[in-house]
Design a protein around this motif. Structure first.
Motif, PDB file in Angstrom:
ATOM      1  N   GLU A 129       0.809  -1.225   0.000  1.00  0.00           N
ATOM      2  CA  GLU A 129       0.000   0.000   0.000  1.00  0.00           C
ATOM      3  C   GLU A 129       0.837   1.268   0.000  1.00  0.00           C
ATOM      4  N   ASP A 130       1.803   1.361   0.895  1.00  0.00           N
ATOM      5  CA  ASP A 130       2.600   2.594   0.998  1.00  0.00           C
ATOM      6  C   ASP A 130       3.306   2.909  -0.310  1.00  0.00           C
ATOM      7  N   GLY A 131       3.934   1.895  -0.893  1.00  0.00           N
ATOM      8  CA  GLY A 131       4.659   2.109  -2.139  1.00  0.00           C
ATOM      9  C   GLY A 131       3.746   2.519  -3.274  1.00  0.00           C
ATOM     10  N   LEU A 132       2.575   1.914  -3.346  1.00  0.00           N
ATOM     11  CA  LEU A 132       1.624   2.255  -4.402  1.00  0.00           C
ATOM     12  C   LEU A 132       1.108   3.683  -4.229  1.00  0.00           C
ATOM     13  N   ARG A 133       0.922   4.121  -2.992  1.00  0.00           N
ATOM     14  CA  ARG A 133       0.469   5.499  -2.760  1.00  0.00           C
ATOM     15  C   ARG A 133       1.544   6.505  -3.145  1.00  0.00           C
ATOM     16  N   ARG A 134       2.798   6.116  -3.015  1.00  0.00           N
ATOM     17  CA  ARG A 134       3.888   7.026  -3.394  1.00  0.00           C
ATOM     18  C   ARG A 134       4.036   7.137  -4.909  1.00  0.00           C
ATOM     19  N   SER A 135       3.541   6.146  -5.629  1.00  0.00           N
ATOM     20  CA  SER A 135       3.655   6.135  -7.088  1.00  0.00           C
ATOM     21  C   SER A 135       2.682   7.133  -7.718  1.00  0.00           C
ATOM     22  N   ASP A 136       3.030   7.597  -8.912  1.00  0.00           N
ATOM     23  CA  ASP A 136       2.105   8.462  -9.651  1.00  0.00           C
ATOM     24  C   ASP A 136       1.136   7.641 -10.505  1.00  0.00           C
ATOM     25  N   ALA A 173      -9.183   0.273  -1.793  1.00  0.00           N
ATOM     26  CA  ALA A 173      -9.590   1.339  -2.712  1.00  0.00           C
ATOM     27  C   ALA A 173     -10.088   2.562  -1.948  1.00  0.00           C
ATOM     28  N   ASP A 174     -10.821   2.315  -0.870  1.00  0.00           N
ATOM     29  CA  ASP A 174     -11.317   3.430  -0.070  1.00  0.00           C
ATOM     30  C   ASP A 174     -10.168   4.167   0.601  1.00  0.00           C
ATOM     31  N   ALA A 175      -9.143   3.426   1.008  1.00  0.00           N
ATOM     32  CA  ALA A 175      -7.954   4.067   1.582  1.00  0.00           C
ATOM     33  C   ALA A 175      -7.272   4.957   0.550  1.00  0.00           C
ATOM     34  N   PHE A 176      -7.175   4.485  -0.696  1.00  0.00           N
ATOM     35  CA  PHE A 176      -6.593   5.308  -1.760  1.00  0.00           C
ATOM     36  C   PHE A 176      -7.453   6.550  -2.013  1.00  0.00           C
ATOM     37  N   ARG A 177      -8.774   6.375  -1.968  1.00  0.00           N
ATOM     38  CA  ARG A 177      -9.680   7.505  -2.180  1.00  0.00           C
ATOM     39  C   ARG A 177      -9.484   8.568  -1.110  1.00  0.00           C
ATOM     40  N   LYS A 178      -9.405   8.138   0.128  1.00  0.00           N
ATOM     41  CA  LYS A 178      -9.243   9.087   1.230  1.00  0.00           C
ATOM     42  C   LYS A 178      -7.882   9.771   1.176  1.00  0.00           C
ATOM     43  N   GLY A 237     -11.812   1.201  -6.892  1.00  0.00           N
ATOM     44  CA  GLY A 237     -13.007   0.710  -6.220  1.00  0.00           C
ATOM     45  C   GLY A 237     -14.024   0.071  -7.127  1.00  0.00           C
ATOM     46  N   ASN A 238     -13.651  -0.227  -8.349  1.00  0.00           N
ATOM     47  CA  ASN A 238     -14.608  -0.782  -9.312  1.00  0.00           C
ATOM     48  C   ASN A 238     -14.300  -2.235  -9.661  1.00  0.00           C
ATOM     49  N   ARG A 239     -15.380  -2.951 -10.011  1.00  0.00           N
ATOM     50  CA  ARG A 239     -15.246  -4.281 -10.597  1.00  0.00           C
ATOM     51  C   ARG A 239     -15.272  -4.113 -12.114  1.00  0.00           C
ATOM     52  N   LEU A 240     -14.255  -4.578 -12.771  1.00  0.00           N
ATOM     53  CA  LEU A 240     -14.143  -4.494 -14.228  1.00  0.00           C
ATOM     54  C   LEU A 240     -14.465  -5.875 -14.782  1.00  0.00           C
ATOM     55  N   TRP A 241     -15.634  -5.988 -15.400  1.00  0.00           N
ATOM     56  CA  TRP A 241     -16.143  -7.294 -15.814  1.00  0.00           C
ATOM     57  C   TRP A 241     -15.587  -7.711 -17.166  1.00  0.00           C
TER      58      TRP A 241
END
Length: 246
Positions: A129-136, A173-178, A237-241
């Motif tokens: 999570e931390d590394g992904l949040r640091r990424s653009d 996903a909600d953590a990324f949104r916040k 936060g989406n399901r991609l079918w």
């Protein structure tokens, strides 16, 4: 230029047919790919195939026990330290157990699937999570099954495990949104949903089978790469079918 050009993407469960297809597609798109699998031989073969197909690509294999949170965190830390960034985790760890009827469900199947399909998602998401949040362009991708949305009597353990993994991913996903605040998420967690997967070897073994509604592993790999082509806010936060909704 591909949105994956120069990206660093980790692939968990890379030794299977879907993993091999994903490694090939990510390497083709210009990503540095860090692959992991519990089976060292399958992992080695998958990594070699991706390197051979794309001579200039950086594809490495790492045998990691994803049931060990500390080992998974160490994998994430080592990857970001070595390459300077981490832009994705593709979760392809899979498995199936089922029964003829609901009454014949063996709870040992739940114990097996809980570790394979839920615990590994918990560990990889917490570790990366931390590394992904640091990424653009951070992306966490879970490959799930339509059965999580519409369970059948003989698939109680499997469907429940997949549903739990989806819920966990949506919480990420909600953590990324916040974390994104008013500007919207910079990273995204999304779920790619298939009915089941098919590959060339399966077709060769069962030449008369129709595999109706199945997703070819190459199509899945294309969809995985395509997530980076879309804005984080569009997929988070989406399901991609990739199959019809049940």
């Amino acid at each position: 230029m591909s949105a994956l050009d120069g990206a660093v993407v980790a692939v968990a469960g890379a030794g299977g047919a879907a993993g091999r297809a994903a490694l090939l597609r990510l390497a083709e798109a210009g990503a540095t790919v860090v692959a992991s699998d519990a089976d060292p031989l399958s992992l080695h073969e998958a990594v070699d195939a991706a390197r051979y197909a794309h001579g200039g690509a950086t594809v490495i294999g790492d045998t990691v026990d994803l049931l060990d949170l500390d080992a998974t965190r160490e994998w994430a830390t080592r990857t970001e330290k070595e390459f300077g960034r981490i832009d994705g985790l593709v979760h392809l760890v899979g498995g199936w157990r089922g029964s003829k009827s609901f009454a014949e469900t063996d709870l040992a199947d739940w114990d097996f699937l809980e570790k394979l399909l839920i615990r590994t998602v918990q560990h990889t998401s917490l570790a990366f999570e931390d590394g992904l949040r640091r990424s653009d362009r951070g992306r966490y991708l879970l490959i799930s099954a339509a059965g999580a949305t519409k369970p059948t009597a003989g698939n109680a353990a499997y469907a429940a495990s997949k549903a739990a993994a989806e819920a966990w991913t949506l919480a990420l996903a909600d953590a990324f949104r916040k974390a994104g605040g008013e500007e919207g998420p910079r990273a995204a967690a999304a779920i790619l949903v298939v009915k089941a997967l098919v590959h060339d070897a399966m077709r060769a073994e069962r030449p008369n089978a129709k595999f109706a509604g199945f997703t070819d592993v190459k199509e899945l790999a294309e969809a995985i790469a395509g997530v980076w082509e879309r804005p984080a806010g569009e997929v988070n936060g989406n399901r991609l079918w990739l199959t019809e909704k049940p």
